[in-house]
Structures are given as structure tokens and as C-alpha cells.
Design a protein around this motif. Structure first.
Motif, PDB file in Angstrom:
ATOM      1  N   THR A  11       0.836  -1.209   0.000  1.00 12.25           N
ATOM      2  CA  THR A  11       0.000   0.000   0.000  1.00 12.25           C
ATOM      3  C   THR A  11       0.870   1.258   0.000  1.00 12.25           C
ATOM      4  OG1 THR A  11      -1.748  -1.160   1.195  1.00 12.25           O
ATOM      5  CG2 THR A  11      -1.808   1.245   1.240  1.00 12.25           C
ATOM      6  N   CYS A  12       1.916   1.223   0.805  1.00  8.24           N
ATOM      7  CA  CYS A  12       2.794   2.401   0.917  1.00  8.24           C
ATOM      8  C   CYS A  12       3.529   2.698  -0.376  1.00  8.24           C
ATOM      9  CB  CYS A  12       3.789   2.195   2.053  1.00  8.24           C
ATOM     10  SG  CYS A  12       3.049   2.268   3.693  1.00  8.24           S
ATOM     11  N   ASN A  14       2.778   1.809  -3.394  1.00  5.80           N
ATOM     12  CA  ASN A  14       1.891   2.195  -4.488  1.00  5.80           C
ATOM     13  C   ASN A  14       1.237   3.544  -4.243  1.00  5.80           C
ATOM     14  OD1 ASN A  14       1.718  -0.074  -6.579  1.00  5.80           O
ATOM     15  ND2 ASN A  14       1.454  -1.225  -4.685  1.00  5.80           N
ATOM     16  N   ALA A  15       1.249   3.984  -2.980  1.00  5.75           N
ATOM     17  CA  ALA A  15       0.689   5.312  -2.662  1.00  5.75           C
ATOM     18  C   ALA A  15       1.574   6.434  -3.189  1.00  5.75           C
ATOM     19  CB  ALA A  15       0.506   5.441  -1.154  1.00  5.75           C
TER      20      ALA A  15
END
Length: 343
Positions: A11-12, A14-15
Motif C-alpha cells: 500500500t505504501c 503504491n501510494a
């Protein structure tokens, strides 16, 4: 264990794309210069490369942890001290089984899994071990085949202490079918022949027929020469169990141990497994472990275990009259099989 950290990590990284979009709006709020465009293009091109590289690092780390965990489990097995193998050629006089004050405690356990159990089984007798989960039934069966040695007491087969028998000699006396029996990735022939490696193909076929396996063999592309697991050839749990029974039939040992051998069988397979047991049990000493009490009601004697101790023994009729633990278990079992959805 690794799922949540991996989700957070993915998630990080791709954020970063979201951060780029927000940064682009902030930077170009007062107009767009050629330098701004070049900077944004640079980050759009470079960021996916960094993301892919970090993802590969993350998956490599996960694979390494999985490998380390697997190696630790292998090491645990390799570090197990083998039991001393007596080279004695002592042979049992018959297929009787005698347990004298047998106790066993697993490593690091706080209480005995089996505690001071004394019982005697006559040659050719069919007996059952029953009791609540965790009462020591399977542990007792594993002690009989010397998967580990008793902490106290002794176990005799035919008047000979199993510690004084060689491993090969003991295995000739006992066949066992456990609830989680597995087949290996080779032909049906070789899987069954593990019971007696010198057996001919005709003897293997005869064992398969006695174990009610011919319907399985008939549907396989190469019969008993079919390799399990190859080209999508797989067997159900009940079918695997019947092949395992054929292995025990071929071995033809005088003592047979059945530990919840129908646990994973569907109704059709269970009927065939029970028929195979009836054929296999003729003229043998049979020790059955079962939670389905209806399957052991016809046993010559039933031993009832609770918390590792022998609580009761006798025939089904005797134990029902005693109105003890067995009676309560049988009544609960009878109510459970009569239960219906929506009633």
C-alpha cells in the motif's frame, strides 16, 4: 503472519503515485514551466521502476523467511533422537498384547498423555479404544507400534517386550491404518507394495480386491500402474484410505491397529472401507479407535479412556449397564446422529 506487513508495504509503495499527483497540482498551481513538466515526467518514469524493485525485494524477503521456516522444521525432525534398535531375534509366541502400568508424557507437557494404563488383549480378539478427544487413544496406539518409548511400564506382544524386538521384527507383527494416511507420488502398485516390497503384481491385485479398491483401479487410465498426482490423477480422502488398507492387507500382519480410519470417508466410501475392514480383520488381533461409537458396538471388548487413564472396560452391553462414561458418550452420540436442521 506475513500478510498484514506485506499489505502495508504494498500500500505504501503504491501510494507514491497518489503523492505524485498531489505534488503535481501543488507545483503547477501558478502555471507550468518546461522544468516542471520534465520533473513530473522524470518521476512518473522512475517511480514505477523503484516500486517494482522494492516489490521484488519484499517478495525475496518473504521467500527467504518461508525457506528459513521450512529448514527449521526439517532440522527439528533431523534432531530427533532415534530410538535404540534392539537386534534381538526374539519372536512373539502369538498376537496377544499386554500393557503393564504404561505411562507416557510428551516433551514439555505438564501432565501424562497416558497414565498408568494396564490392559490385556487376547490373540484374535477385536477391541476398541474410545473416549473424549485428548483422552490418549491415539497416543496409546502409537506406543503400541513404538513410535516412541513409554515413560513408565512396558508393552508386550506375544510375551516379548517391544523394546527387546528389532524394528523390522516389530513391523512384521503390526499393521496400522491411521486417519491421516497418505500416498506418495508413484504408481498404485508401488504404493500398495510398500506393505510387502517382495509382493508380486498378482498379490497386489488380490489385496486391492479385498480392500474394495477395484472400482478405483477401473477408472484410472493405466490401472495399478497409474502414477498418482500425474496429469491430474488424484484420489479422494476415502479412496486414499482404501488404498492404504490394501497396503495393510498385503502386509498381512497378525495385529491390526485402526485409528479413526473412516474419519475422512464419505458415506459410500465408508461402507466400502467397513467391508474392507471386515475382510482384513479375519483371524487377527484388531485394535480400533473410533469416535463413531456405533462402529465399535460389536467389538469383543471396549476400553474407555479419560484424561489418559483407563476408566472402564467390557462389552458394549456391559458398559451400557454400568451407566458410566461410556453410557453417557453413547447417549450423546445417539442424540447427535438424530439431530436434523430446522427441527
Amino acid at each position: 503472519m506475513l500478510r498484514m506487513p506485506m499489505i502495508a508495504f504494498m500500500t505504501c509503495i503504491n501510494a507514491i503515485f497518489l503523492a505524485l499527483v498531489i505534488a503535481a497540482f501543488l507545483i503547477t498551481g501558478d502555471g507550468v514551466s518546461s522544468g516542471d513538466i520534465l520533473n513530473i515526467m522524470y518521476y512518473i518514469i522512475v517511480t514505477p521502476l523503484i516500486t517494482v524493485s522494492l516489490t521484488k525485494v519484499a517478495y525475496s524477503g518473504e521467500a527467504e523467511m518461508t525457506l528459513i521456516d521450512a529448514l527449521k522444521r526439517v532440522d527439528q525432525i533431523l534432531e530427533i533422537e532415534p530410538l535404540p534398535d534392539n537386534k534381538s531375534d526374539l519372536s512373539p509366541k502369538d498376537s496377544s498384547v499386554q500393557l503393564e502400568h504404561v505411562s507416557y508424557r510428551y516433551k514439555d507437557a505438564t501432565r501424562d498423555a497416558v497414565s498408568d494404563v494396564t490392559l490385556s488383549i487376547r490373540p484374535g480378539e477385536h477391541v476398541a479404544l474410545v473416549g473424549p478427544s485428548g483422552s490418549g487413544k491415539t497416543t496409546l496406539a502409537e506406543l503400541l507400534v513404538r513410535f516412541f518409548d513409554v515413560s513408565e511400564g512396558k508393552i508386550d506382544i506375544g510375551g516379548v517386550d517391544i523394546k527387546n524386538m528389532s524394528s523390522s521384527g516389530l513391523m512384521k507383527q503390526v499393521s496400522f491404518v491411521f486417519q491421516d494416511s497418505r500416498l506418495i507420488k508413484t504408481s498404485i502398485l508401488e504404493n500398495v507394495r510398500m506393505g510387502r516390497p517382495s509382493a508380486s503384481e498378482e498379490e497386489v491385485l488380490a489385496a486391492l480386491e479385498k480392500a474394495q479398491c477395484m472400482d478405483i483401479i477401473d477408472k484410472l487410465p493405466n490401472g495399478i500402474h497409474t502414477i498418482l498426482g500425474e496429469k491430474g490423477t488424484y484420489l479422494s480422502g476415502g479412496e486414499q484410505q482404501r488404498i492404504t488398507i490394501a497396503r495393510a492387507v498385503l502386509k498381512d500382519a497378525p495385529i491390526l491397529i485402526l485409528d479413526e480410519a473412516t474419519a475422512f470417508a464419505d458415506p459410500d466410501n465408508e461402507t466400502k472401507v467397513q467391508a474392507a475392514f471386515s475382510e482384513m480383520a479375519k483371524e487377527k488381533t484388531v485394535i480400533m479407535i473410533a469416535h463413531r461409537l456405533s462402529t465399535v458396538a460389536d467389538a469383543d471388548r471396549i476400553f474407555v479412556l479419560s484424561d489418559g487413564k483407563l476408566e472402564e472396560q467390557g462389552s458394549h452391553a456391559d458398559l451400557m449397564r454400568q451407566n458410566g462414561l461410556y453410557r453417557r458418550m453413547f447417549d450423546e452420540y445417539s442424540r447427535s446422529i438424530e439431530w436434523k436442521v430446522g427441527v
